[in-house]
Enzyme design. Structure first.
Site, short mmCIF file in Angstrom:
data_model
loop_
_atom_site.label_atom_id
_atom_site.label_comp_id
_atom_site.label_asym_id
_atom_site.label_seq_id
_atom_site.Cartn_x
_atom_site.Cartn_y
_atom_site.Cartn_z
N PHE B 10 0.61 -0.99 -0.06
CA PHE B 10 0.19 0.37 -0.17
C PHE B 10 0.89 0.96 -0.22
CE2 PHE B 10 -3.44 2.66 1.73
CZ PHE B 10 -4.82 2.47 0.84
N GLU B 130 0.07 -3.63 -17.81
CA GLU B 130 -0.14 -2.88 -18.73
C GLU B 130 1.09 -1.62 -17.74
OE1 GLU B 130 0.25 -0.59 -21.50
OE2 GLU B 130 -1.25 -1.25 -21.59
N ILE B 137 1.22 5.06 -20.31
CA ILE B 137 1.24 5.79 -21.77
C ILE B 137 0.95 3.95 -21.56
CG2 ILE B 137 2.31 5.74 -23.44
CD1 ILE B 137 4.40 6.84 -22.29
N LYS B 206 12.92 -2.92 -19.70
CA LYS B 206 11.44 -2.58 -20.08
C LYS B 206 12.41 -2.54 -21.64
CE LYS B 206 10.87 1.52 -17.27
NZ LYS B 206 10.88 2.94 -16.73
#
Lengths: 428, 428
Positions: B10, B130, B137, B206
């Site tokens: 959290f 995502e 994006i 990435k």
């Protein structure tokens, strides 16, 4: 498995479809879970058919739409003829015949989209049109699929490649509107009657469709205030640059407290705004939202292959859904009652270019008129004083449409002032 | 209907999830076809639990993962703890327990993604991420859904907000690397150990994920040649500007004749390239493809709300698929055997900054060395001659990695030459 499709029309875009189906066969079949086969192609008459056959196009060309509509093997109809009729009738009949439809026809969708979508819904078939807005940019599917979690507050779009090409020439190379138009026509970007492009009509059609996907609201074409680039002068372009802006034809769709405000107009964009560097025939949609913040989607707005790419992406999606037995859902499921903004809620900064007598005290006279409407100045520039007249340029802080109307009237009422132009300005 | 989810962690991003679920409730439920309810939140210990409760967070906080895994009402687990462990174990166990998983954990996906995806596949559950690439994006879903019809030839990404912030300061304000790093740390963009950001590791993670979505190839982290911005000097920045470029940390993934070439490196971008104006902490992915041509997807690379927006978009997608009974499909279905490019197929222009004696004939000596490897010059600049040494800067035409190795060795072998830097250059 094979999904059979029929093309209505075999112009530039249509012939991009077989190119992709061939060049990218393996990936497309993997994604579609089926082979996609062009079973029939509708052309105008035997003359066109014979010409295409002579050119070596080996398709099953037909000259009557009935040959497609009565063919139960054809599951998807791809309309690429453009304009309203006969496209509207053909799409309607295809949907009623239980066929899924893919189209790139923004004029038709902007004006008759709601009716066609209702027919599709009634017959539980798909009506997809990714290519209708910003050609190659996958903006509609992105809005429908990825912005589901986000709330969009404003969308700004450079949506008309022709006028953006022209504005780019005017801004970067100092061309006149006429020279830019002549070049656009020479290159085939503009038609001999360029009205739809240069008067903002094409961009307004796209704004109608973006309003549905971005805000869930179906507004009418008439609800989009539109003004094109016809009366943007080289003077405006030069003054914009001096003030730190570039002028582009921008579609703006914004949700205000009272509802949606959609407008297409030549707009001053701050030089560092991401949209300011979208040049030539490229398009872009800039999205402001509560979640992502600022994002932009950039790509070609038209052209054979980009448009065909969006069309084939729709074909793949329908084919997959046929496979999953989930076909028939709306392309866009976001829907709320449409509500238009009140004039007092539609706010923007503005540029005023005003010719005054070349005498002391003109800025004071102007300041009094703006002040009476409670409009304050952000930037002011006096130039081109020739002894008789002077040019005073003002960029204001935000005012609403009522203030804009009032101040415009007040300025026009002054006999020795002449308004050269008033343009929207996007604040920093 | 209600879909119950559990959050693991959290922190900043996690607390953006309830913000969106609340602020955008109606739209989200319309899209998800369900209400999304946070049923449980895993925190580290009672101390954290009590602190969060005291802060007014009214969730069902638990301190053991078992309380979530054994709760059959929880359908989706959202992992937002970051790092490899215990995230990897928790995700594995959640998938094995038949729960769908959403995560933003790029490190984990880049290194163990293939294993986790296999586990998800085996248990017919969804693993969506995502948010793992370019935060806000929606690039992965766009690649998976809209680029199905297109064939991507190259992707270029500004994927690390921290190093892009630093390079922007270095380029636009002439800051040193050290000053830019200190500022990034002060603003919380860089950690006290900035290795992952400034050495290109984060961007390489990435690139691994983008390779899967863009090219259908699962490559290893080790296959991504990566080099960060640590040894980019203010000299390089100034010289780049003189030559018409800006330097940014760019991930490049390209399909060559022999296979995929993935590399993260500080790169000269032509000033007018759309990526060149991606500044500050913003990210962008520039895609070159046979259909669309050139497109770009721009937005924030990190941050609470942007990342949460991507996470909630994944939750909505899973929820819809639960509703459609089509859940369990891979996030990315594009898959081909991975094949890496041979060194001789990986081509680029390069920038060489070389210190030579300040004597006549140095350019001739350099020209002979480059010519021996059949490398030709595009731009050449001599500067900073002080009587003893001079700086010669060369931008070459394209050479392959073998030529690059050879010419670098040959230059190093010359006693009175000193190589200051060699950097990739993106051709116009």
């Amino acid at each position: 498995m094979t999904v059979k499709i029929a093309l209505l029309g075999f112009g530039t875009v249509a012939s991009g479809v077989p190119y992709l189906l061939k060049e990218n066969k393996i990936k497309i079949e993997q994604a579609a879970k089926s082979e996609i086969e062009i079973a029939k192609v509708l052309v105008k008459d035997d003359e066109e058919k014979n010409r295409l056959l002579a050119d070596g196009h080996e398709y099953n060309f037909v000259t009557s739409i009935d040959e497609i509509l009565t063919d139960t093997d054809v599951e998807i109809v791809v309309e690429l003829m453009g304009r309203i009729e006969p496209a509207k009738t053909f799409i309607t009949r295809a949907l009623e015949a239980g066929k899924h439809v893919v189209t790139a026809n923004k004029d038709l969708l902007a004006v008759h989209g709601a009716d066609l979508l209702a027919i599709a819904q009634k017959h539980q078939v798909a009506l997809y049109y990714e290519a209708a807005v910003a050609g190659g940019i996958p903006i509609l599917r992105t809005l429908a699929n990825s912005f589901t979690s986000d709330k969009i507050t404003r969308m700004l779009g450079v949506l008309n490649g022709t006028s953006n090409f022209m504005m780019t020439k005017m801004v970067e190379e100092g061309w006149s509107y006429q020279a830019a138009l002549a070049k656009a026509q020479e290159l085939g970007y503009a038609e001999s009657d360029p009205t739809n492009d240069v008067d903002g009509i094409d961009a307004a059609y796209k704004a109608v469709i973006l309003s549905q996907f971005g805000f869930g609201m179906t507004i009418n074409f008439e609800d989009v205030v539109h003004r094109g680039i016809r009366d943007v002068t080289t003077d405006d372009v030069v003054l914009a640059q001096e003030l730190g802006y570039v002028i582009k034809l921008v579609a703006s769709i914004e949700e205000t407290a009272s509802g949606l405000a959609a407008e297409v107009s030549p707009t001053f964009l701050p030089k560092h705004h991401p949209l300011a560097s979208v040049n030539g025939v490229m398009n872009a949609v800039f999205v402001e939202s509560i979640g992502i913040g600022e994002s932009m989607f950039y790509g070609p707005g038209a052209g054979q292959k980009p448009t065909a790419t969006s069309v084939v992406a729709d074909l793949i999606r329908i084919s997959r859904r046929l496979n999953d037995k989930t076909v028939g859902k709306s392309f866009n499921e976001f829907s709320r009652p449409a509500q238009l903004a009140k004039a007092e809620d539609i706010k923007s900064d503005y540029y005023f270019s005003i010719q005054t007598p070349d005498q002391p005290g003109q800025i004071l006279r102007l300041a009094e008129i703006f002040n009476a409407q409670q409009i304050s100045f952000k930037q002011i520039l006096q130039s081109q004083a020739n002894g008789q007249t002077a040019r005073i340029v003002i960029v204001t802080h935000a005012m609403n449409k009522k203030q804009l109307d009032n101040v415009s009237k007040d300025l026009k009422a002054v006999a020795d002032f002449e308004i050269h132009n008033i343009l929207r300005v996007l604040g920093e």
